[in-house]
Design a protein around this motif. Structure first.
Motif, PDB file in Angstrom:
ATOM      1  N   LEU A   8       0.819  -1.207   0.000  1.00 14.63           N
ATOM      2  CA  LEU A   8       0.000   0.000   0.000  1.00 14.63           C
ATOM      3  C   LEU A   8       0.854   1.259   0.000  1.00 14.63           C
ATOM      4  CD1 LEU A   8      -2.846  -1.107   2.428  1.00 14.63           C
ATOM      5  CD2 LEU A   8      -3.044  -0.688  -0.027  1.00 14.63           C
ATOM      6  N   VAL A   9       2.079   1.165   0.524  1.00 14.70           N
ATOM      7  CA  VAL A   9       2.985   2.314   0.505  1.00 14.70           C
ATOM      8  C   VAL A   9       3.637   2.436  -0.865  1.00 14.70           C
ATOM      9  CG1 VAL A   9       5.129   3.247   1.452  1.00 14.70           C
ATOM     10  CG2 VAL A   9       3.394   2.315   2.977  1.00 14.70           C
ATOM     11  N   SER A  10       4.244   1.342  -1.362  1.00 12.99           N
ATOM     12  CA  SER A  10       4.859   1.341  -2.691  1.00 12.99           C
ATOM     13  C   SER A  10       5.104  -0.098  -3.129  1.00 12.99           C
ATOM     14  CB  SER A  10       6.178   2.114  -2.699  1.00 12.99           C
ATOM     15  OG  SER A  10       7.206   1.382  -2.070  1.00 12.99           O
ATOM     16  N   ASN A  11       5.154  -0.308  -4.437  1.00 15.08           N
ATOM     17  CA  ASN A  11       5.423  -1.658  -4.945  1.00 15.08           C
ATOM     18  C   ASN A  11       6.791  -2.148  -4.504  1.00 15.08           C
ATOM     19  OD1 ASN A  11       3.044  -2.326  -6.210  1.00 15.08           O
ATOM     20  ND2 ASN A  11       3.657  -1.476  -8.184  1.00 15.08           N
ATOM     21  N   ILE A  17       9.405  -6.500   1.365  1.00 16.69           N
ATOM     22  CA  ILE A  17       8.852  -7.134   2.562  1.00 16.69           C
ATOM     23  C   ILE A  17       8.372  -8.543   2.232  1.00 16.69           C
ATOM     24  CG2 ILE A  17       6.997  -7.031   4.275  1.00 16.69           C
ATOM     25  CD1 ILE A  17       7.261  -3.962   4.149  1.00 16.69           C
ATOM     26  N   PHE A  18       7.754  -8.719   1.060  1.00 15.62           N
ATOM     27  CA  PHE A  18       7.299 -10.041   0.645  1.00 15.62           C
ATOM     28  C   PHE A  18       8.459 -11.027   0.615  1.00 15.62           C
ATOM     29  CE2 PHE A  18       6.746 -13.104  -2.821  1.00 15.62           C
ATOM     30  CZ  PHE A  18       5.624 -13.775  -2.377  1.00 15.62           C
ATOM     31  N   MET A  19       9.573 -10.640  -0.002  1.00 16.44           N
ATOM     32  CA  MET A  19      10.733 -11.523  -0.076  1.00 16.44           C
ATOM     33  C   MET A  19      11.293 -11.826   1.316  1.00 16.44           C
ATOM     34  SD  MET A  19      10.934 -12.457  -3.118  1.00 16.44           S
ATOM     35  CE  MET A  19      12.405 -13.408  -2.921  1.00 16.44           C
ATOM     36  N   VAL A  66      -8.171  -5.366   3.083  1.00 13.69           N
ATOM     37  CA  VAL A  66      -9.581  -4.996   3.224  1.00 13.69           C
ATOM     38  C   VAL A  66      -9.728  -3.726   4.060  1.00 13.69           C
ATOM     39  CG1 VAL A  66     -11.795  -5.720   4.227  1.00 13.69           C
ATOM     40  CG2 VAL A  66     -10.435  -7.335   2.893  1.00 13.69           C
ATOM     41  N   PHE A  67      -8.993  -3.656   5.147  1.00 19.38           N
ATOM     42  CA  PHE A  67      -9.073  -2.499   6.039  1.00 19.38           C
ATOM     43  C   PHE A  67      -7.879  -1.589   5.788  1.00 19.38           C
ATOM     44  CE2 PHE A  67     -11.144  -6.031   8.312  1.00 19.38           C
ATOM     45  CZ  PHE A  67     -12.418  -5.503   8.422  1.00 19.38           C
ATOM     46  N   THR A  68      -7.877  -0.883   4.657  1.00 22.50           N
ATOM     47  CA  THR A  68      -6.718  -0.064   4.287  1.00 22.50           C
ATOM     48  C   THR A  68      -6.457   1.055   5.293  1.00 22.50           C
ATOM     49  OG1 THR A  68      -8.115   1.283   2.844  1.00 22.50           O
ATOM     50  CG2 THR A  68      -6.884  -0.537   1.832  1.00 22.50           C
ATOM     51  N   ARG A  69      -7.436   1.398   6.086  1.00 23.76           N
ATOM     52  CA  ARG A  69      -7.199   2.414   7.121  1.00 23.76           C
ATOM     53  C   ARG A  69      -6.212   1.922   8.177  1.00 23.76           C
ATOM     54  NH1 ARG A  69     -13.118   4.897   8.467  1.00 23.76           N
ATOM     55  NH2 ARG A  69     -13.805   4.933   6.315  1.00 23.76           N
ATOM     56  N   SER A  70      -6.076   0.598   8.269  1.00 23.71           N
ATOM     57  CA  SER A  70      -5.149   0.040   9.260  1.00 23.71           C
ATOM     58  C   SER A  70      -3.698   0.197   8.836  1.00 23.71           C
ATOM     59  CB  SER A  70      -5.456  -1.438   9.510  1.00 23.71           C
ATOM     60  OG  SER A  70      -5.217  -2.197   8.338  1.00 23.71           O
ATOM     61  N   LEU A  71      -3.455   0.739   7.633  1.00 24.88           N
ATOM     62  CA  LEU A  71      -2.091   0.970   7.168  1.00 24.88           C
ATOM     63  C   LEU A  71      -1.322   1.846   8.140  1.00 24.88           C
ATOM     64  CD1 LEU A  71       0.175   0.905   5.046  1.00 24.88           C
ATOM     65  CD2 LEU A  71      -0.932   2.858   3.958  1.00 24.88           C
ATOM     66  N   SER A  72      -1.997   2.838   8.703  1.00 28.21           N
ATOM     67  CA  SER A  72      -1.302   3.739   9.618  1.00 28.21           C
ATOM     68  C   SER A  72      -0.839   3.026  10.882  1.00 28.21           C
ATOM     69  CB  SER A  72      -2.201   4.921   9.990  1.00 28.21           C
ATOM     70  OG  SER A  72      -3.369   4.449  10.632  1.00 28.21           O
ATOM     71  N   ALA A  73      -1.415   1.870  11.190  1.00 23.86           N
ATOM     72  CA  ALA A  73      -0.976   1.087  12.341  1.00 23.86           C
ATOM     73  C   ALA A  73      -0.211  -0.163  11.923  1.00 23.86           C
ATOM     74  CB  ALA A  73      -2.175   0.684  13.196  1.00 23.86           C
TER      75      ALA A  73
END
Length: 121
Positions: A8-11, A17-19, A66-73
């Motif tokens: 959600l921040v950047s590809n 992080i995925f790797m 689903v809960f993109t607002r949780s990105l800040s946490a």
């Protein structure tokens, strides 16, 4: 949570992080299975423990998606947990080892991150 938050921040951050998570989860799955087998459980239970680990990871990704607002946490929480584990478990273990091999491996990991950031960010 970290994977979805990173995407959600950047590809670039998401793939990094995925790797990192994949490199961490594979041995963690073997560890969960080994613990189940060592405790006397069946091979099916060992596979089940690994499956639960994988499913929990996917649920974390879907939850943040689903809960993109949780990105800040989500991203700060993941970063804090990572720093805590590194500071409380990894670094003391590195300091206990004789020689510089393990310390060099830790620094090589940091160096790899910097190289990836230079070329892909």
């Amino acid at each position: 949570m970290a994977i979805a938050s990173g995407f959600l921040v950047s590809n670039w951050l998401g793939w990094l992080i995925f790797m990192a998570v994949i490199l961490h989860k594979v041995p963690e799955g073997f560890t969960a299975s080994s613990i189940m087998l060592a405790a006397g459980h069946t091979k099916a239970a060992a596979w089940g423990a690994s499956a639960v680990l994988g499913i929990a990871t996917v649920i974390g990704v879907l939850t943040v998606t689903v809960f993109t607002r949780s990105l800040s946490a989500g991203l700060p929480l993941s970063a804090g947990v990572t720093l805590y584990v590194a500071a409380s478990d990894l670094i003391p273990e590195v300091n206990r080892e004789r020689g510089v091999g393990v310390a060099l491996a830790v620094f090589a990991g940091v160096g790899m991150f910097l190289v990836l950031q230079h070329f892909f960010h």
